[in-house]
Design a protein around this motif. Structure first.
Motif, PDB file in Angstrom:
ATOM      1  N   TRP A  88      57.383   4.551  20.214  1.00 32.95           N
ATOM      2  CA  TRP A  88      58.203   5.756  20.364  1.00 32.95           C
ATOM      3  C   TRP A  88      59.465   5.484  21.174  1.00 32.95           C
ATOM      4  N   TYR A  89      59.343   4.718  22.254  1.00 28.24           N
ATOM      5  CA  TYR A  89      60.506   4.428  23.093  1.00 28.24           C
ATOM      6  C   TYR A  89      61.588   3.696  22.305  1.00 28.24           C
ATOM      7  N   ALA A  90      61.179   2.758  21.471  1.00 29.92           N
ATOM      8  CA  ALA A  90      62.139   2.009  20.662  1.00 29.92           C
ATOM      9  C   ALA A  90      62.793   2.922  19.622  1.00 29.92           C
ATOM     10  N   ALA A  91      61.998   3.835  19.065  1.00 25.41           N
ATOM     11  CA  ALA A  91      62.557   4.792  18.103  1.00 25.41           C
ATOM     12  C   ALA A  91      63.599   5.682  18.775  1.00 25.41           C
ATOM     13  N   LEU A  92      63.270   6.175  19.973  1.00 25.89           N
ATOM     14  CA  LEU A  92      64.218   7.013  20.709  1.00 25.89           C
ATOM     15  C   LEU A  92      65.497   6.245  21.009  1.00 25.89           C
ATOM     16  N   GLU A  93      65.353   4.995  21.444  1.00 28.61           N
ATOM     17  CA  GLU A  93      66.523   4.175  21.767  1.00 28.61           C
ATOM     18  C   GLU A  93      67.396   3.961  20.534  1.00 28.61           C
ATOM     19  N   ARG A  94      66.751   3.752  19.405  1.00 29.48           N
ATOM     20  CA  ARG A  94      67.498   3.554  18.149  1.00 29.48           C
ATOM     21  C   ARG A  94      68.305   4.802  17.812  1.00 29.48           C
ATOM     22  N   CYS A  95      67.711   5.963  17.999  1.00 32.99           N
ATOM     23  CA  CYS A  95      68.409   7.210  17.655  1.00 32.99           C
ATOM     24  C   CYS A  95      69.568   7.496  18.601  1.00 32.99           C
ATOM     25  N   ILE A  96      69.308   7.419  19.903  1.00 32.72           N
ATOM     26  CA  ILE A  96      70.349   7.803  20.868  1.00 32.72           C
ATOM     27  C   ILE A  96      71.426   6.736  21.003  1.00 32.72           C
TER      28      ILE A  96
END
Length: 207
Positions: A88-96
């Protein structure tokens, strides 16, 4: 004689000043009556509700993002991580990493179905990370970046699959193309579970 002349001249000045002031006032009132606000109102065109967001939000998608086929379902832009499975953290980083974007905030079943069609998500059982998480408060889920609440007792659509995590829980939405209902919500550990993800970028609504 001089006194009479001065008095007459003074009366004339007072008269002319009074007359000019009256004309100015009359001109102002006439102008106010025909003010743009009145003309706009009389034409029957009230200000559009989306006027403010249209002026403050972008109108085009960032690189890699695309709009839904039916933009009346949602005007926003989306990016699907595809086969890339991450925490999830990597997904959030990719989006923001795209300024203004965030992990998806699903609002309606129509939006979820349109995204499924747009990105051809055909697996019978695929989960995608969304922004919902309880990282700030174990008892409260909110969406990352926007801090909008996520309410398990008032879902926008679908059903809760499992009991929500009470420690480090991050939300995923299950696309079940054959099941009823087609969508299910599930909370998994943010730092160990790996899923696909969808990013969302807000854009100006159609005016």
């Amino acid at each position: 004689m001089k006194i009479q002349f001065v008095v007459a001249l003074l009366c004339l000045v007072i008269f002319l000043h009074s007359e000019g002031k009256h004309q100015d006032n009359g001109h102002y009132k006439t102008k106010a009556k025909g003010h743009n606000h009145e003309n706009y109102k009389s034409k029957g065109h009230p200000p559009k509700k989306c006027e403010a967001p249209c002026k403050t939000l972008p109108t085009t998608c960032p690189v890699g993002y695309s709009k839904l086929t039916n933009q009346r379902i949602s005007p926003n832009c989306y990016l699907f991580g595809g086969d890339r499975i991450v925490k999830w953290y990597a997904a959030l980083e990719r989006c923001i990493s795209t300024p203004g974007a965030y992990l998806w905030i699903p609002e309606t079943i129509e939006e979820a179905e349109a995204i499924r069609d747009k990105f051809n998500i055909v697996d019978n059982d695929i989960d995608v990370f969304v922004g919902g998480n309880n990282l700030a408060d174990n008892d409260t889920y909110v969406y990352a970046v926007t801090n909008d609440p996520f309410d398990f007792d008032n879902l926008p659509f679908g059903e809760i699959k499992d009991t929500p995590e009470t420690v480090e829980g991050c939300m995923e939405l299950e696309f079940n193309n054959e099941g009823i209902p087609n969508f299910g919500w599930d909370s998994d550990p943010c730092s160990s579970e790996e899923e696909a993800y969808i990013c969302e970028f807000p854009i100006a609504p159609l005016c």
